[in-house]
Scaffold this motif. Structure first.
Motif: not given
Ligand SMILES: [Zn+2]
Ligand SMILES: [Zn+2]
Length: 135
Positions: A5-8, A73, A76
């Motif tokens: 995901c974007l935040c990892g 997620c 994020c």
């Molecule tokens: Zn995330």
């Protein structure tokens, strides 16, 4: 093949190539992506696993849907893979992959429901990044 995901905080892997890649233009996919269509891969659930952050993966099931659900997620908000109701496929948003998933989109589904503002991307001007500002 790995994805995140974007935040990892959430990471997953897919051991085998997905079975199908398609664009879905249905109204649910427009809502969940906030965009014109969803670019989704369909894979065998046995070849999919969460590597990290599974506890942060949310799921929403549309009450009257036969297969449709969503994964995201909780930190994020990124779209993440979800198991289709019935459990036969895991649906993986193409943008969640960190590398080439190895196949290309084959078709558009729910074309009759596509957004009224949808334009073929290739018909619009293309800039490598943002266009230069006009002062
Ligand atoms: Zn995330
Ligand atoms: Zn759809």
């Amino acid at each position: 093949m790995k994805g995140s995901c974007l935040c990892g905080k959430v990471r997953f892997s897919l051991d085998q190539k997905a079975k199908l890649f398609q664009y879905c233009h249905c109204s649910r996919c427009q809502k969940i992506t906030g965009s014109a269509f969803a670019a989704n891969l369909y894979a065998d659930p046995a070849s999919f696993k969460w590597l990290e952050g599974e506890e942060l993966v949310g799921r929403y099931e549309v009450p009257d849907a036969k297969y449709f659900a969503t994964g995201f997620c909780k930190n994020c908000g990124s779209s993440l893979p979800w198991l289709a109701k019935g459990g036969r496929s895991v649906v993986i948003p193409a943008g969640s992959f960190d590398e080439d998933p190895g196949l290309r989109p084959k078709q558009n589904t729910f074309w009759a429901d596509k957004a009224c503002w949808y334009e073929e991307p290739a018909s619009l001007p293309c800039y490598k990044a943002l266009p230069e500002r006009k002062s």
